[in-house]
Enzyme design. Structure first.
Site, PDB file in Angstrom:
ATOM      1  N   ALA A  89       3.830   5.340  -7.435  1.00 27.66           N
ATOM      2  CA  ALA A  89       5.094   5.553  -7.035  1.00 27.66           C
ATOM      3  C   ALA A  89       6.479   5.577  -7.996  1.00 27.66           C
ATOM      4  O   ALA A  89       6.264   5.311  -8.882  1.00 27.66           O
ATOM      5  CB  ALA A  89       5.434   4.514  -5.932  1.00 27.66           C
ATOM      6  N   GLY A 108      -0.609   3.516  -6.940  1.00 31.04           N
ATOM      7  CA  GLY A 108      -0.629   4.540  -5.728  1.00 31.04           C
ATOM      8  C   GLY A 108      -1.283   5.757  -6.328  1.00 31.04           C
ATOM      9  O   GLY A 108      -1.798   6.381  -5.452  1.00 31.04           O
ATOM     10  N   GLU A 159      -4.916   4.898  -5.462  1.00 25.41           N
ATOM     11  CA  GLU A 159      -5.059   5.024  -3.895  1.00 25.41           C
ATOM     12  C   GLU A 159      -5.308   6.339  -3.506  1.00 25.41           C
ATOM     13  O   GLU A 159      -5.892   6.592  -2.415  1.00 25.41           O
ATOM     14  CB  GLU A 159      -3.749   4.150  -3.344  1.00 25.41           C
ATOM     15  CG  GLU A 159      -3.919   2.718  -3.754  1.00 25.41           C
ATOM     16  CD  GLU A 159      -2.660   2.096  -2.789  1.00 25.41           C
ATOM     17  OE1 GLU A 159      -3.048   1.277  -2.005  1.00 25.41           O
ATOM     18  OE2 GLU A 159      -1.436   2.299  -3.247  1.00 25.41           O
ATOM     19  N   GLU A 207      -0.863  -3.734  -9.078  1.00 21.86           N
ATOM     20  CA  GLU A 207       0.490  -4.109  -8.094  1.00 21.86           C
ATOM     21  C   GLU A 207       0.678  -5.494  -8.226  1.00 21.86           C
ATOM     22  O   GLU A 207       2.113  -6.019  -8.391  1.00 21.86           O
ATOM     23  CB  GLU A 207       0.310  -3.612  -6.792  1.00 21.86           C
ATOM     24  CG  GLU A 207       0.611  -2.252  -6.443  1.00 21.86           C
ATOM     25  CD  GLU A 207      -0.636  -0.958  -6.611  1.00 21.86           C
ATOM     26  OE1 GLU A 207      -0.755  -0.229  -6.248  1.00 21.86           O
ATOM     27  OE2 GLU A 207      -1.638  -1.794  -6.905  1.00 21.86           O
TER      28      GLU A 207
END
Length: 298
Positions: A139, A184, A187, A207
């Site tokens: 992100a 992310g 992910e 994270e």
């Protein structure tokens, strides 16, 4: 990327944390500091400074692309032609943001995925980076730091929704990881059916170093890929793996030595996609659906 938060105290806490991270530069280990986009710490000597910068003169010309297709600044959608007809390449192209997931990039991904899922001519989709040394750094924390606390929850929810939409695409999807894939970014790769990577690539769900958890499906998809115990170990430690290590634990299907052009994983992904083309399109879609539903039930 951050855990999805409902508006309120948790959203305010996460927004404040994002501002601190972006302002002070995220430190995920001794030595490395990266401000703004999601997350890289000291990743070891194998990752040189060149991994963070585009090659001189920009990305090399890629073979197999059609002359048509969309060429937005942050996402390039290419429909391949001739013997590669039916293969679509989604190329992330945010060099200045380490390919981090911004509002505009998420909007482009969402629009492209919506169009592709109903296109019967599409047979396989490859997600790759057009920026040397980076797949996706997660992100965009610099952008997040400017958001009001009430915007954080919806933004993270949108990222999760787009990643889920990619996972639910009816055709095979391949992530070509030729560089850094953190938070992310990993992910996003986990949402693909198949992952291939260069040996020099770095990937991890980092994270917990920011006192948050993976919020884009990583806590579900990583255990399904490598097993619950090892997934917990990697998430708890925020460990970053190179391509060889990722192959050893089953996170990726193939690992390649990087080539001078920096696109070894993409070329392998293209070879795999070509293997899929001769198969019955309906059978491919039904097989994917059956496998996915079977895994979710057990």
């Amino acid at each position: 990327m951050a855990v999805a938060a409902a508006p309120g105290a948790l959203g305010a806490l996460q927004a404040g944390r994002a501002r601190l991270v972006a302002a002070g530069c995220t430190r995920l280990g001794p030595g490395w500091r990266l401000s703004g986009s999601w997350a890289a710490g000291r990743l070891g000597p194998a990752l040189g400074a060149q991994s963070w910068m585009p090659a001189a003169g920009g990305p090399a010309q890629r073979r197999g692309y059609s002359s048509e297709g969309k060429t937005e600044d942050e996402l390039r959608v290419r429909h391949l032609e001739e013997e590669n007809r039916g293969i679509v390449v989604l190329g992330i192209n945010r060099a200045y943001g380490k390919n981090s997931l911004s509002k505009s990039l998420i909007k482009m991904l969402s629009k492209s995925v919506d169009a592709l899922k109903s296109d019967k001519k599409v047979r396989t989709i490859i997600i790759r980076s057009e920026v040397p040394g980076i797949f996706c750094a997660g992100a965009d924390l610099k952008e997040r730091a400017k958001m009001h606390s009430s915007e954080v929850g919806p933004f993270v929810s949108k990222i999760r929704a787009v990643i889920n939409d990619i996972a639910n695409l009816p055709v095979p999807t391949i992530a070509a990881i030729d560089g850094l894939a953190l938070g992310g970014g990993l992910e996003l790769a986990l949402a693909c059916d198949i992952r291939v990577a260069a040996s020099s690539a770095k990937m991890g769900l980092v994270e917990t170093k920011l006192a948050i958890i993976p919020g884009g499906g990583g806590t579900q998809r990583l255990p399904r890929a490598i097993g619950m115990s090892l997934a917990k170990e990697l998430i708890f430690s925020a460990r970053v793996l190179d391509g060889q290590e990722a192959k050893a634990v089953g996170l990726i299907s193939h690992v390649l030595e990087q080539n001078p052009e920096g696109d070894a994983a993409y070329r392998k992904a293209l070879d795999l996609a070509r293997e899929f083309l001769p198969q019955g399109p309906v059978a491919m879609r039904v097989a994917k659906l059956a496998i996915n539903q079977g895994m979710e039930e057990f």
